[in-house]
Design an enzyme around this catalytic site. Structure first.
Site, PDB file in Angstrom:
ATOM      1  N   GLU B 141      21.584  59.573  43.363  1.00  0.00           N
ATOM      2  CA  GLU B 141      21.851  58.221  44.237  1.00  0.00           C
ATOM      3  C   GLU B 141      21.592  58.407  45.683  1.00  0.00           C
ATOM      4  O   GLU B 141      22.112  57.436  46.265  1.00  0.00           O
ATOM      5  CB  GLU B 141      23.062  57.593  43.477  1.00  0.00           C
ATOM      6  CG  GLU B 141      22.997  57.355  42.056  1.00  0.00           C
ATOM      7  CD  GLU B 141      22.274  56.541  41.342  1.00  0.00           C
ATOM      8  OE1 GLU B 141      21.239  55.803  41.880  1.00  0.00           O
ATOM      9  OE2 GLU B 141      22.295  56.242  40.118  1.00  0.00           O
ATOM     10  N   LEU B 142      21.004  59.338  46.147  1.00  0.00           N
ATOM     11  CA  LEU B 142      20.814  59.549  47.465  1.00  0.00           C
ATOM     12  C   LEU B 142      22.126  59.674  48.269  1.00  0.00           C
ATOM     13  O   LEU B 142      22.279  59.063  49.415  1.00  0.00           O
ATOM     14  CB  LEU B 142      19.899  58.560  48.204  1.00  0.00           C
ATOM     15  CG  LEU B 142      18.612  58.700  47.786  1.00  0.00           C
ATOM     16  CD1 LEU B 142      17.485  57.716  48.841  1.00  0.00           C
ATOM     17  CD2 LEU B 142      18.026  60.000  48.130  1.00  0.00           C
TER      18      LEU B 142
END
Lengths: 390, 382
Positions: B141-142
């Site tokens: 999710e970065l």
């Protein structure tokens, strides 16, 4: 704006959600500056005190009558017997409704802008009042006869419900679910039905200290009638106890199903794990909530379900039936179909074991309950009036 | 100016919500095989297969380059034809595959050793199926901070992808190569231009609607900098934005439009050939989720914290199938389902969410975890 409202029970009298809803709506609308004359059937044997705190523009007119909310024909007959069959009252429920209707319509005059009637017993009075005043009739449906009887309606009552809603210029339903039912059972035109979800009057409700018992405690609170599904609660309790024998169940309320429910608990061998308190009022209700770790509302057919909001207000996490109006709007709760005893038992047993879920529900419920105030439904009803006030 | 696209491909093993407290200790069928198969089949049909086919065409026609990050748990669930269609793309040599945790987990936050293991497992899987070794890391999710970069450096990565959050970049444009304080090159997501496609493409109330390739091309050509990083879920194509919104036509005609404006589609490794323009210091975690762009989609409420704590405490004594199941429970989606900040982000969180409420997501998770912990005890007593 001046409203002739035909309603039920003001505090301190309360047999269920109908009176509470009428009171909350009147109070909320009164704060919005609406003038309300509230006509209510009233048993003179019960005394005179009615709490009108904060409702300066509201006038209450009492009609001596033995009618009470949720009454059945048999219930009325029993009441007549208790009273020694006084001649002033109708000889049966429908005769009494007729008598009340004539008297209630007597309060109608040109000064009113709207006639607003709550549930079937007042619909006839509403129709008569409209004939006198030529003003729009708004009928409010809190529950249908189908809800109250688990789908086995008294035909005469269903007929009167239908007549009232067909005659009305506007129908207000407590939930989308109720709106759908009214369309399905009575063929009412969807365009004239407004959905207004309820709010909770929290003015006089202190939140009691949590009085935790030593044991995890699960609460049922409602009338012991087919509509409220108390037997599903008992079956779920048995399943939970098979996993964790240390859980205590409490059932608050009375009603025609109470003996059956007590017997069921005995048959399932869990009588010692279920405490029956009978009906409770006022502070005792709050105390019941404060003792419980979890509240369960397994209603078979619940047009709204104000008690779920009361649980939330009291900081008691809730599992509510998907067959309820409140489930359309309440987010921070757990939900199950009323018949899904396995799921209900799983939610109860797991959350008593992993209690973070109860903490999180409480935490978010405290914020969410603020959305359910009295002003919101009052404003929605006033807006809906605009549709018929031309 | 160039554009650097990376598409995230991920599907979790969703839990069986009928796995109850009464099943604990009796069996370990935690995952909803039927539901997971159905979701995969639906997404394959609406997104993976048609988009892969289209991208293959665009590679042949325009020589575009881009990147995928495909989780191990998604690959495990791919039907054969889906895997083959991704392999066909890999065979062109124009598609770069990124590194991440095999299980799309939050392990970086809770267990560094486990993180390394899952990244290693993923690397092996990518190599096996797509015959290339990832050189650039993107965390689940970065999720990113300075430490992710320095850790990536230790693991030998040449660069890291992260969110170009406003509160970090401030006045600086995300359209340059940056570097971490430890000297690791970074590509930062241009969230405005990414979300124009990923979230707003079909939003009729958005002032950019309808989004044509001409309009989008002019926005890209006017953007300052060297490279616009367009990072998004692959499911944007055909699933988040349905076919009838025109998303496929948009994608199909974009390369030609950009060619006319002299904008090329490049891979992350190509983008990183530019020298870093500046150092960005990100001591706090940022992610690409929700408006907050922090960790609050997966952590911070009582459900999430209690579940994560119990989960990560349990690993040491597990092995075999139990450890495999445990890893499937580390997938971040399980904690995303428990998120209770519904009021702003409810719609996104409900997407693919199998539960009626976050509370029920927690209950299903804790029952699976409870059973797993009892299996662990059995191992010890044997």
């Amino acid at each position: 704006m001046k409203i002739l409202m035909l309603g039920w029970e003001f505090p301190p009298y309360k047999t269920g959600g109908l009176g509470t809803a009428c009171y909350g709506l009147t109070k909320g609308m009164s704060k919005e500056g609406v003038d309300i004359t509230f006509v209510v059937p009233f048993d003179p044997g019960k005394g005179e005190f009615v709490n009108l705190k904060g409702m300066t523009k509201t006038k209450v007119e009492r009609i001596p009558s033995l009618l009470t909310p949720y009454q059945t024909s048999a219930g009325y007959d029993a009441c007549m017997n208790d009273q020694g069959a006084q001649e002033v009252y109708g000889w049966n429920l429908f005769a009494e409704v007729e008598r009340y209707s004539q008297l209630a319509a007597g309060f109608a005059d040109d000064s009113f802008d709207i006639i607003h009637a709550h549930d079937w017993m007042t619909y006839k009075a509403g129709i008569l009042a409209r004939e006198i005043t030529k003003k729009p009739l708004v009928v409010h449906i809190h529950a249908t006869e189908y809800d109250r009887t688990g789908g086995h309606p008294n035909e005469e009552i269903a007929k009167r419900e239908s007549e009232g809603m067909h005659a009305a210029d506007l129908v207000i339903a407590n939930s989308q679910r109720l709106k759908d039912e009214v369309i399905k059972h009575y063929g009412i035109d969807a365009a004239k039905i407004e959905v207004v979800h309820w709010g909770l009057d929290t003015d006089d409700k202190s939140i009691p200290q949590r009085a935790g018992w030593n044991q995890p405690t699960v609460l049922f609170l409602g009338r012991m009638t087919i509509q409220k599904g108390p037997e599903y609660f008992v079956h779920a309790a048995q399943k939970v106890l098979s996993h964790n024998p240390n859980v205590q169940f409490v059932m608050v309320g009375s009603g025609d199903k109470l003996p059956d429910v007590i017997n069921l608990a005995a048959d399932l061998g869990i009588s010692d794990k279920i405490l029956f308190t009978g009906a409770l009022r006022g502070e005792d209700v709050n105390r019941a909530f404060s003792m419980a770790d979890l509240f369960v509302m397994p209603s078979v057919s619940e047009p709204f379900g104000l008690v779920a909001l009361e649980a939330m207000h009291n900081g008691t996490p809730a599992i509510i039936s998907k067959q309820s109006g409140v489930s359309e709007v309440m987010r921070h709760c757990m939900q199950a179909d009323f018949w899904d005893v396995d799921k209900m038992a799983n939610l109860i047993a797991t959350s008593l074991q992993h209690t973070a879920v109860l903490d999180e529900l409480k935490h978010n419920g405290k914020k969410e309950i603020k959305r359910f105030d009295l002003a919101t439904p009052a404003k929605k009803v006033i807006n809906a009036y605009g549709k018929v006030l031309l | 100016m160039n554009v650097c696209c990376y598409f995230q491909v991920h599907q979790p093993f969703r839990l069986n919500k009928n796995y109850t407290v009464f099943d604990v200790g009796k069996h370990d069928a935690y995952f909803d095989e039927k539901l997971n198969k159905e979701v995969m089949a639906k997404v394959a049909k609406k997104c993976y297969l048609p988009t892969n086919k289209l991208l293959l065409k665009l590679i042949k026609r325009h020589g575009i380059r881009f990147a995928f990050s495909i989780t191990g748990v998604a690959i495990e669930q791919f039907p054969k034809e889906v895997l083959q269609s991704f392999q066909k793309l890999a065979d062109t040599g124009n598609v770069e595959f990124l590194s991440e945790t095999y299980h799309h987990s939050l392990a970086f936050l809770y267990d560094r050793q486990e993180f390394d293991h899952q990244v290693g497992l993923h690397k092996k899987t990518i190599k096996k199926h797509f015959r290339q070794t990832p050189k650039i890391l993107r965390n689940t999710e970065l999720i990113y901070n300075n430490e992710v970069a320095s850790h990536a450096k230790r693991l030998g990565y040449k660069g890291v992808l992260a969110e170009g959050a406003d509160h970090v970049l401030d006045w600086q444009s995300p359209n340059y190569v940056y570097q971490s304080p430890s000297g690791v090159p970074l590509l930062l997501k241009n969230y405005k231009l990414s979300d124009d496609v990923a979230f707003r493409f079909s939003d009729k109330s958005w002032k950019g609607h309808p989004l044509t390739v001409e309009k989008y091309g002019s926005w890209l050509s006017q953007a300052p900098g060297d490279v616009v990083n367009l990072f998004m879920d692959y499911e944007t194509f055909g699933e988040h934005q349905w076919e009838d919104t025109g998303i496929f036509n948009f994608l199909e005609s974009l390369p030609k439009e950009l060619e006319q404006k002299d904008i090329r589609f490049i891979s992350p490794s190509e983008a990183l050939k530019q020298a870093p323009k500046a150092t960005v210091d990100m001591p706090n975690f940022v992610s690409w989720a929700d408006v907050e762009r922090d960790l609050s989609a997966w952590t911070g409420n009582k459900l999430q914290d209690s579940a994560l704590e119990k989960l990560y405490k349990m690993k040491q004594t597990l092995s075999g199938k139990a450890l495999e199941d445990w890893r499937k429970l580390t997938t971040s989606d399980h904690f995303y389902y428990m998120c209770t900040k519904w009021f702003n982000d409810g719609d996104v969180h409900k997407y693919f969410n199998p539960y009626d409420s976050p509370y029920e997501g927690y209950i299903a998770f804790m029952n699976a975890l409870q059973d797993l912990s009892q299996r662990q005890e059995e191992w010890i007593t044997v």
